[in-house]
Design a protein around this motif. Sequence first.
Motif, PDB file in Angstrom:
ATOM      1  N   ARG A   9      -3.118  37.150 -43.286  1.00 29.58           N
ATOM      2  CA  ARG A   9      -4.569  37.224 -43.374  1.00 29.58           C
ATOM      3  C   ARG A   9      -5.176  37.692 -42.043  1.00 29.58           C
ATOM      4  O   ARG A   9      -6.009  38.602 -42.010  1.00 29.58           O
ATOM      5  CB  ARG A   9      -5.132  35.848 -43.763  1.00 29.58           C
ATOM      6  CG  ARG A   9      -6.630  35.824 -43.989  1.00 29.58           C
ATOM      7  CD  ARG A   9      -7.056  34.441 -44.442  1.00 29.58           C
ATOM      8  NE  ARG A   9      -6.456  34.104 -45.725  1.00 29.58           N
ATOM      9  CZ  ARG A   9      -7.089  34.348 -46.878  1.00 29.58           C
ATOM     10  NH1 ARG A   9      -8.277  34.893 -46.888  1.00 29.58           N
ATOM     11  NH2 ARG A   9      -6.525  34.021 -48.013  1.00 29.58           N
ATOM     12  N   HIS A  54      -7.236  41.039 -41.502  1.00 25.74           N
ATOM     13  CA  HIS A  54      -8.691  40.859 -41.431  1.00 25.74           C
ATOM     14  C   HIS A  54      -9.207  40.593 -40.036  1.00 25.74           C
ATOM     15  O   HIS A  54     -10.388  40.786 -39.766  1.00 25.74           O
ATOM     16  CB  HIS A  54      -9.123  39.715 -42.370  1.00 25.74           C
ATOM     17  CG  HIS A  54      -8.792  40.019 -43.794  1.00 25.74           C
ATOM     18  ND1 HIS A  54      -9.290  41.118 -44.465  1.00 25.74           N
ATOM     19  CD2 HIS A  54      -7.977  39.379 -44.667  1.00 25.74           C
ATOM     20  CE1 HIS A  54      -8.807  41.129 -45.690  1.00 25.74           C
ATOM     21  NE2 HIS A  54      -8.001  40.101 -45.838  1.00 25.74           N
ATOM     22  N   ASN A  55      -8.310  40.171 -39.173  1.00 27.45           N
ATOM     23  CA  ASN A  55      -8.783  39.790 -37.858  1.00 27.45           C
ATOM     24  C   ASN A  55      -7.724  40.110 -36.797  1.00 27.45           C
ATOM     25  O   ASN A  55      -7.276  39.227 -36.075  1.00 27.45           O
ATOM     26  CB  ASN A  55      -9.104  38.283 -37.879  1.00 27.45           C
ATOM     27  CG  ASN A  55      -9.850  37.862 -36.634  1.00 27.45           C
ATOM     28  OD1 ASN A  55     -10.394  38.712 -35.915  1.00 27.45           O
ATOM     29  ND2 ASN A  55      -9.840  36.565 -36.367  1.00 27.45           N
TER      30      ASN A  55
END
Lengths: 397, 248
Positions: free
Chosen positions: B228, B232-233
């Motif tokens: 994740r 996303h980051n």
Amino acid sequence: MFKKLSQKIQVSILAICSLATSVTVILIIIFLFSEGISFLGMKPTEEGYVLAVNTKNNLSSISPELCKKVFDQEVDNWSQLGEKDMPIELVNSDQIATFYSEEAIGSEMEYLDTCYNDYVSKHEGAFAVMPKNYVTSKFKGRIVEVQENSIASLVTGREWFPTAKPIAQFGILPLLMGTLIVSLGAILIALPFGLACAIYMSEIAKKGRRKIMKPLVELLAGIPSVVYGFFGLIVIVPLIQKLFHLDVGETALAGSIILGIMALPTIITISEDALRNVPNAMREASLAMGATKWQTIYKVVIPYAISGITTAAVLGIGRAIGETMAVLMVTGNAANVTFNYLKPVRTIPATIAAELGEAPSGGIHFKALFALGCILFLITMSINLYVNFVSKRRGVK
Amino acid sequence: MIQIKNVNFYYKDFHALTDINMQIPDKAVTAFIGPSGCGKSTLLRLINRMNDLIDGTRLTGNILVEGQDIYDKKVEVEELRKKVGMVFQKPNPFPKTIFENVAYGLRVQGMKNESEIKDRVEDAIKKAALWSEVERILNNNATNLSGGQQQRLCIARCLAVEPHVILMDEPASALDPISTAKIEELVLDLKSKYTIVIVTHNMQQALRISDNTAFFYLGELVEYNNTRDIFHNPAQEKTKNYVTGQFG
């Protein structure tokens, strides 16, 4: 304009070359078979001689093989030829002189025909070989026909005596057997060795070592066969003689060993190619499951390459069957029907090479050699067809 | 757990991997992503020593599987590969029957009991979600199956040996979308029992199936985090550019 013309010329030159090659091959085959087939239907009796028996005798024809047995006195009773039980009284130009006095024969043998006539008419068991021109209207015996050469007599005949008189023997069974056992022995020697070598080169050897081995193996293919024969004669033949305490070392085994060595390059290069064509993914899949290198080779690589290995073996046999010179030098060339590798044998190609020079052109012996050539051609052709078949099947797969 | 410590790897003069340090957790899917030639497949193949087959390679550093240094001289590579199975980019079934393909790993391990082999084969094919499709044709040649079926067969073949770790080298890259979906489903399914490391070119695939993702670039591990966060980051600019499709 000029460009077009030169292109046309180039194309037609190429076409002519390929056409000429094909025509030559076909002509050679036609020549071989026309000579070979005319052997069939000829009679193996010595030119100008006939066989004659007493008129009471029912024998009308006799096979060349039986005929020879009669002359060798292996067959000495008519009952063995399906006639009455009485001894065979053999008579030929040597023996006639012991039956009749010199006066009866005449000082210049001018009455010899009468002597033959007399003997054949008086002795019921007579079996005479006599010149054809003695058979006149006065002759009181009966002429016995010698059976013609046929494919059956050729293939089943166990005696090869093309110059035997008065009846030549053209049985190719010993030659066929000789060729087959020598080739079989060769492949039994060459296949394990060659396969081991191919596996080593393709699966185990480091790149550098393979780079040395491959040209060496290919060099083996370039050695003239007479050199192999020489090597066999000087090294292998005496070795076999000593090892097995034989009177002569020139045996089927010596031929097999030499042919085995000669077939090695074919077997090694073709099976090595087949092994190297096995996709690496197959090896990796096997190894990734914890298989050892050997398990991978035996259970995956070899089964995958098996049709290529078969091709290698069959082509190796083909090479061995057609080989002439080396075999001629080391096998002893005695026409034996045998499975014993420690006996001399004679192969088809060696027979042709050894005898063609002595056989009068156009004679029956000459044609018999061509018939041998035809048989050899049929054998090697069927081998090539088989290889084609196998490799085509591989292509489909 | 797979621990990779200070790994440097060379193909002759080419420095393929530089100072790789990472820990791959058990019973999870770890994805290796990165552009072609970044070293992700090389690292994957180091984990079951498949690179041993290539001449002229050199490794420094250590790789530990379940606490054991797999490049230690005492380690038998065959034993390691039984523990760490591999599925390849292109389906590579042997030209044998479907049954024999799966039984192969058991047979090379010396298993002789036919009924046991039969049970294990059936079990492995079921785990690979292929049983209903091949149940009746176990004696057909495996090369006649479709590409997707072949790949699941290869997974079954791998599972039959009962490995702890499964390495997958772009297992779906040669397959159509439907077969790919089936493979992905299978990977998610297997996660509960096996440690899975998967190399993929397809970032969506990494996002869908992996718990952790490692991004490689030019032989270096740029970023390694839970999936994740990577997507996303991302902490690194390079990672961000790659996962957003600006290069690669």
